[in-house]
Design an enzyme around this catalytic site. Structure first.
Site, PDB file in Angstrom:
ATOM      1  N   SER A 139       1.879  -2.951 -14.773  1.00 26.02           N
ATOM      2  CA  SER A 139       2.873  -2.716 -13.545  1.00 26.02           C
ATOM      3  C   SER A 139       3.280  -1.071 -13.576  1.00 26.02           C
ATOM      4  O   SER A 139       3.777  -0.667 -12.290  1.00 26.02           O
ATOM      5  CB  SER A 139       4.005  -3.608 -13.461  1.00 26.02           C
ATOM      6  OG  SER A 139       4.931  -3.124 -14.585  1.00 26.02           O
ATOM      7  N   LYS A 177      10.889  -0.417 -15.595  1.00 20.99           N
ATOM      8  CA  LYS A 177      10.682  -0.351 -14.318  1.00 20.99           C
ATOM      9  C   LYS A 177      11.335   0.974 -13.850  1.00 20.99           C
ATOM     10  O   LYS A 177      12.294   1.332 -14.632  1.00 20.99           O
ATOM     11  CB  LYS A 177      11.343  -1.385 -13.353  1.00 20.99           C
ATOM     12  CG  LYS A 177      10.545  -2.663 -13.713  1.00 20.99           C
ATOM     13  CD  LYS A 177       9.043  -2.687 -12.939  1.00 20.99           C
ATOM     14  CE  LYS A 177       8.254  -4.011 -12.999  1.00 20.99           C
ATOM     15  NZ  LYS A 177       7.878  -4.218 -14.262  1.00 20.99           N
TER      16      LYS A 177
END
Length: 220
Positions: A139, A177
């Site tokens: 990701s 993230k």
């Protein structure tokens, strides 16, 4: 049954192995790259890594030249060798815990959360408490590759746009993230456009535990 012979050099072999590995990873060298740069065969370097053989003085010199460090940074026994009025400069390695699954309710660096350690030069690290995570998934690619070792400085908040280690799923899982703050809303953004942002809300809580300072990818 024959008794296994005691290896009196094993402690030194282990220290040399740790020193070479720390320097190799700091340079972001694979064993093959280190072999090419030093002229030492990959099999010999593997023997040093696995504590099978004691490094020769000649190879200590070759590795010290490649890493641009004193010979004692490779082989601590060189402390007592050489000209007596020279003081060897020792590398200041820091032992950094690698976290696995975060046990709910435990402090981040609780013993049960630690699955191993890595070693880094102190002079290349920021101040504060540092820990490491292993990146899982794609990701955050291409910024952080799957399988990378990620160094994180413990802190409870980051600036807008910085990459953070964030606890999700009831504080049991750490994810990496990019944090975006917009109009009172916090979004956890992937760098890979194939993934959707995560919206932080009372029903989907998240907690920042640190700022990502470096990602290191090993190829062996």
């Amino acid at each position: 049954m024959m008794e296994k012979e005691f290896d009196r050099d094993l402690p030194l072999k282990k220290q040399i192995s740790e020193n070479i590995e720390a320097l190799r990873k700091l340079k972001d060298f694979t064993l093959i790259k280190l072999s090419e740069e030093s002229g030492i065969s990959k099999s010999t370097l593997s023997d040093y890594k696995n504590c099978k053989t004691l490094i020769s003085p000649g190879n200590v010199e070759k590795l010290a030249e490649v890493f641009n460090v004193p010979k004692s940074a490779i082989d601590p026994s060189f402390k007592s060798k050489g000209i007596s009025n020279l003081i060897p400069v020792e590398p200041n390695f820091v032992k950094i815990p690698i976290l696995g699954v975060i046990a709910c309710g435990d402090p981040i660096l609780a013993t049960e959360n630690i699955e191993g350690y890595t070693y880094e030069f102190a002079e290349y690290l920021p101040s504060g408490e540092i820990f490491a995570l292993k990146a899982k998934g794609d990701s955050m690619e291409p910024t952080i590759m799957n399988g990378s070792k990620v160094l994180v400085r413990a802190q409870s908040d980051v600036e807008n746009g910085e990459i953070a280690a964030v606890l999700v799923n009831g504080d049991e899982e750490a994810t990496l993230k990019r944090v975006k703050k917009q109009d009172g809303i916090v979004l956890l953004m992937p760098d890979n456009n194939s993934y959707e942002p995560i919206v932080v809300s009372p029903s989907n809580p998240a907690r920042i535990i640190g700022k990502v300072i470096r990602a290191i990818m090993d190829f062996d």
